[in-house]
Design a protein around this motif. Sequence first.
Motif, PDB file in Angstrom:
ATOM      1  N   LEU A 115      69.543  11.818  66.120  1.00 58.17           N
ATOM      2  CA  LEU A 115      68.567  10.999  66.057  1.00 58.17           C
ATOM      3  C   LEU A 115      69.019   9.251  65.664  1.00 58.17           C
ATOM      4  O   LEU A 115      69.850   9.089  64.903  1.00 58.17           O
ATOM      5  CB  LEU A 115      67.794  11.496  64.524  1.00 58.17           C
ATOM      6  N   GLN A 116      68.112   8.558  66.196  1.00 57.58           N
ATOM      7  CA  GLN A 116      68.252   7.134  65.958  1.00 57.58           C
ATOM      8  C   GLN A 116      66.839   6.465  65.912  1.00 57.58           C
ATOM      9  O   GLN A 116      65.881   6.768  66.582  1.00 57.58           O
ATOM     10  CB  GLN A 116      68.947   6.363  66.999  1.00 57.58           C
ATOM     11  N   ALA A 117      66.871   5.779  64.882  1.00 51.10           N
ATOM     12  CA  ALA A 117      65.617   4.951  64.633  1.00 51.10           C
ATOM     13  C   ALA A 117      65.868   3.364  64.714  1.00 51.10           C
ATOM     14  O   ALA A 117      66.986   3.072  64.267  1.00 51.10           O
ATOM     15  CB  ALA A 117      64.850   5.207  63.050  1.00 51.10           C
ATOM     16  N   SER A 118      64.888   2.730  65.352  1.00 55.80           N
ATOM     17  CA  SER A 118      65.050   1.032  65.192  1.00 55.80           C
ATOM     18  C   SER A 118      63.635   0.505  64.696  1.00 55.80           C
ATOM     19  O   SER A 118      62.834   0.896  65.582  1.00 55.80           O
ATOM     20  CB  SER A 118      65.280   0.844  66.852  1.00 55.80           C
ATOM     21  N   TRP A 119      64.020  -0.522  63.821  1.00 61.25           N
ATOM     22  CA  TRP A 119      62.792  -0.884  63.242  1.00 61.25           C
ATOM     23  C   TRP A 119      62.964  -2.622  63.111  1.00 61.25           C
ATOM     24  O   TRP A 119      63.658  -2.907  62.375  1.00 61.25           O
ATOM     25  CB  TRP A 119      62.402  -0.267  61.845  1.00 61.25           C
ATOM     26  N   SER A 120      62.067  -3.055  63.833  1.00 59.07           N
ATOM     27  CA  SER A 120      62.138  -4.675  63.689  1.00 59.07           C
ATOM     28  C   SER A 120      61.192  -5.150  62.627  1.00 59.07           C
ATOM     29  O   SER A 120      59.663  -5.263  62.851  1.00 59.07           O
ATOM     30  CB  SER A 120      61.583  -5.117  65.119  1.00 59.07           C
ATOM     31  N   PHE A 121      61.553  -4.898  61.278  1.00 54.43           N
ATOM     32  CA  PHE A 121      60.713  -4.847  60.247  1.00 54.43           C
ATOM     33  C   PHE A 121      60.216  -6.350  59.637  1.00 54.43           C
ATOM     34  O   PHE A 121      59.376  -6.377  58.896  1.00 54.43           O
ATOM     35  CB  PHE A 121      61.584  -4.249  59.191  1.00 54.43           C
ATOM     36  N   ALA A 122      60.946  -7.207  60.363  1.00 51.24           N
ATOM     37  CA  ALA A 122      60.518  -8.657  60.101  1.00 51.24           C
ATOM     38  C   ALA A 122      60.827  -9.630  61.271  1.00 51.24           C
ATOM     39  O   ALA A 122      61.551  -9.168  61.950  1.00 51.24           O
ATOM     40  CB  ALA A 122      61.237  -9.305  58.799  1.00 51.24           C
ATOM     41  N   PRO A 123      60.139 -10.651  61.310  1.00 54.61           N
ATOM     42  CA  PRO A 123      60.524 -11.674  62.362  1.00 54.61           C
ATOM     43  C   PRO A 123      62.141 -11.766  62.429  1.00 54.61           C
ATOM     44  O   PRO A 123      62.819 -12.223  61.100  1.00 54.61           O
ATOM     45  CB  PRO A 123      59.799 -12.868  62.164  1.00 54.61           C
ATOM     46  N   ARG A 124      62.714 -11.765  63.387  1.00 50.30           N
ATOM     47  CA  ARG A 124      64.277 -11.882  63.661  1.00 50.30           C
ATOM     48  C   ARG A 124      64.982 -11.080  62.910  1.00 50.30           C
ATOM     49  O   ARG A 124      66.207 -11.267  62.834  1.00 50.30           O
ATOM     50  CB  ARG A 124      64.333 -13.441  63.195  1.00 50.30           C
TER      51      ARG A 124
END
Length: 710
Positions: free
Chosen positions: A404-413
Amino acid sequence: MHFDHVCAGAGWPLRIATLSGLMALAQGAAAQTSPALPEVTVRSTLVESPLEYSPASVTIVDGERVRDRQWQVNLSESLSTTPGLLLQNRQNYAQDLQLSIRGHGARSTFGVRGVQVFVDGIPATMPDGQGQTNNIDLQSVERIEVLRGPYSTLYGNASGGVINAYTERGEGRPRIDSSFAVGSNGQKRLGLKAQGEQSGVGYVVSASRYLTDGWRAQSAADKNMFNARLDTNPGDSGHLMLVANYVDVDALDPGGVTPADWQANARAVAQGPIDYNMRKSMRQTQVGLSYDHRVDASNALRLMVYAGQRHITQYQSTPRAAQAPATSAGGVIDLGRDYGGMDLRWAHDTRLADSPFSLVAGLAVNVVEEDRQGYNNFLGSALGVKGALRRDERNTLNNADPYLQASWSFAPRWRLDAGLRWSNVKFESRDHYIAPGNGDGSGDTRYRRWLPMLSLQHQISAATQVYASAGGGTETPTFNEISYRPGGLPGLNFGLQPATSRSLELGLRQRLDGDALRGHWSAALFHTDTENEIVTADNTGGRATYRNAGRTRRQGAELGTQLQLARQWQLSGALTLLDAKLRDGFCNAAGTSCVSAGKRIAGTARTQAALGLDWRPHSDWRLGADWRHVSAIAANDSNSIEAPSYNVLGLSASHTRQWGAWKLNAFARLDNVTDKKYVGSVIVNEGNGRFYEAAPGRQWMAGISLGYQF
């Protein structure tokens, strides 16, 4: 981290200065406008991303560079400017290349160990972590990706690093390319490739043959390859790919020599390989099928299935006297393998807290059924022939790993990647050779471990990214490593435990998009602590046994760059500093010889550096120079023997002409220009003290390729 021992005596400040100076020179190059940089997507990460936003250390080498002015036979030809990768050409086609990444896999005496290898998504590494690279068809490869660092752990067992090779996809009008090259020591290579697209089906079909007399005696080889890929799109939302591969190798094996014999004669061959006609034949056939289906805008499925057969017959130079004990497996290996597996993957794109969020979940299953026989390598007074049966067993390897892999762009940059894999490897052996003094060696064991990964990235600017990552890995023993028990006891060494590791990495990557200077460079610091390191317990009579030692540490730094300097110049470079040491000492099986803590891990080099410079004074001409430095390599655990450091220089040129639909390319290379005497590879902990496999002196090659576009 402390790098005092990495740098001591290695002359690395000069090498850094050289690399930095060339980069500075590049920035002052003629201010002609360079071609725009294409966007490169990394496929080795489960969540694909542009290279500059990858959550790991990745080097990508495109297929054109792999083939340009090269033999197209070995990975060592084109991956020398990959940071962290020590890739030694043994000049011995009965054995695979010696390959390690950041010190992982360095102890392997044959084959690839501790590094996962994939070709078009199909594993070339078995579930136990033993792999090979000789089925990679460089003539039709589209790119090779080398993945390093904690992210590699998501590939499962023995993933100290990952090499992914991808075949070209056939597109456009049909094209046929042929090539022929000759060189020193009777080297010849013939190649033929057809590619294109017809009625919605893309195809690439490639065949080649390579022959060599060898630089040393007893090192001739004949390698034949066939590779094919078909692509089609059944419907608007699906993509189907079929790949098939066949490789056939017959090679003599010169083995290694002692340092004294190498010093006296670099072409020396010990008497044993000659007396027993040491050699190996290998045949492998493999097919694979993958289907990608876009369910909707947010969901996609991928299924890959594959199957193959591999047969190896290997004649070793094990002395007759060493085969006398009842527990000996003889000096001939006869190995047949049926293998296959699948990888089912689901990808989902959505938003979390109003920010982009990607999730990948999958299951990888691989199975190997192995029939292994051993025979004496003599019959009466005749040596190097198949004699009496000494070993007969049925071995099964399998793994079933959910991931399992998760990728989260949780904030700008900012971006956070997290992954988890359940490594679940099972060994089973059924002994069919039971004789007086050699009891039933049947048994089974299973190794399980959770493998986590976490990576945090920050985009400093549109062109610059910094990241930090951590991961936990495992490396089980291979079947070869559990094949013999210490002390000559019968049965398999199921008491050998997997090594476990914890890795940290801090990296910086920058893309350069100026008018006169384009490309990218990257730097990384890495640190890995390992417990239960697998080391050699004993090596006598041609048989190695293994045991678990205590703790080891691998740490260091990497720098890599690929730059386009105006239109005429291209520069690539790599620098690796590695401090790989035993943190705990250990003794051999009998307790008669001990290795103290602080010794360098055998098979590792403290410093590596490489530079490649290409000049295109005209669109028809290409001239190049490449330089490589490798510091001394420890040949044994006690570090009492080291292969000397070396520097080698290569020169190359090519000329291309186009006549309508025809394209002709003539090329030539001169390797080891200064005729340097050096050790090409090291056989770690070789029981007879024959640690060195010599590299050839000055070598030449020349060839032509002719293509026709329909």
